[in-house]
Design a protein around this motif. Structure first.
Motif: not given
Length: 325
Positions: A27-50, A119-122
């Motif tokens: 999950a960390f690899y998946t969400f970090s890759s997604k956030v690096w390519r295109k940050p989306v709020p829910i992916d940032i939250l799930l990355l922090n949960l991971t 909706r803003r990633p920041v």
């Protein structure tokens, strides 16, 4: 002192570590890759949960060693409050980020246009930093209490970790635990329940959503609420019981074991909530299946010429057989 059966505790810790660590790494690899390519709020939250779950799993070996030693602390004592702080802090981090994900999903279906425009990633980054700080400040009590000794009666016992509190320590600890239950569990539970109940209600009325997608969304909502009820509920109830009984209940350690399972249940929520995780898992499964098929083909091709050679060899008479024809 509370006693956690060695076999029970060790089994829960090992199962959680073996199942939770690889799935959270994925999950960390998946969400970090997604956030690096295109940050989306829910992916940032799930990355922090991971990240929170991985920190929890990294300190789990200390709990394993403590269980092996019969709930006695035979490691350097400074590791006791440090590992305990990370252990309990990440438990409430999971509560916060699961709640944040529920809010994000509810806003997405309740106010789709307004939410997409604002909706803003920041915002997710700021919210994540705030939640980390909130849990760290509240759970700092875990690090402070073992060293708290206002009477000056001598150093705290070093052969146990976060046990055998003095009356002075309990006068501080028990009200704080009650506050943790109310602020860090009950309020997030109410928010999460409100968001997911309305999320399901709104989603069920939308005609353009497929049945499979609706079922997956309902599974996500029910799974998250189930994690709240089973993993975090009994442990936080022990705070309330301890406050009124003026001591930690004997079953508190067993309730904490249920909270431990959260680290291996969160990846199931990731699978339901993120198409990227499902895609990554499917790609890995296809890769493994391709390797198995390729390996089988290589073995088959290696055996075929050998068998064919033997068949050719046996189809001609041996020199001694010529005269017998």
């Amino acid at each position: 002192m509370q006693q956690c059966e060695t076999i029970l505790c060790l089994s829960v810790y090992i199962i959680t570590f073996i199942t939770g660590f690889p799935s959270n790494i994925l999950a960390f690899y998946t969400f970090s890759s997604k956030v690096w390519r295109k940050p989306v709020p829910i992916d940032i939250l799930l990355l922090n949960l991971t990240i929170s779950d991985l920190l929890f799993l990294l300190v789990l070996p200390f709990k394993m060693q403590e269980a092996v030693d019969g709930m006695h602390w035979n490691m350097p004592y400074f590791l006791c409050p440090l590992s305990g702080f990370i252990f309990y802090m990440t438990i409430y981090n999971s509560v916060f980020f699961l709640t944040a994900v529920s809010v994000e999903r509810y806003l997405g279906v309740a106010f789709p246009i307004q939410h997409s425009l604002r909706r803003r990633p920041v915002y997710a980054v700021v919210a994540s930093l705030f939640l980390w700080m909130l849990s760290m400040l509240h759970l700092s009590i875990v690090y402070i209490v073992p060293y708290y000794n206002p009477a000056g009666t001598g150093p705290p016992p070093r052969n146990v970790c976060y046990e055998e509190f003095t009356d002075a320590q309990l006068r501080i600890l028990l009200p704080v635990r009650l506050e943790l239950c109310i602020v860090l569990f009950c309020i997030p539970l109410l928010i999460c329940t409100f968001c997911y109940v309305n999320f399901i209600r709104i989603l069920s009325r939308l005609p353009n959503i497929g049945r499979r997608r609706k079922l997956r969304a309902i599974g996500l909502a029910l799974g998250t609420l189930l994690v709240f009820a089973l993993c975090f509920g009994p442990y936080n109830v022990s705070h309330v019981v301890g406050y009124f009984s003026k001591s930690s209940p004997a079953w508190r350690d067993k309730a904490l074991l249920l909270s431990t399972f959260n680290a291996c249940l969160d990846p199931l929520i990731f699978y339901l909530s993120s198409a990227a995780v499902r895609s990554t898992l499917a790609s890995m499964a296809q890769g493994v299946w391709h390797r198995i098929k390729t390996g089988s083909s290589v073995i088959f091709c290696w055996r075929l010429p050998k068998d064919g050679h033997e068949g050719t060899k046996n189809s001609f008479p041996l020199p001694g057989e010529i005269n017998a024809l």
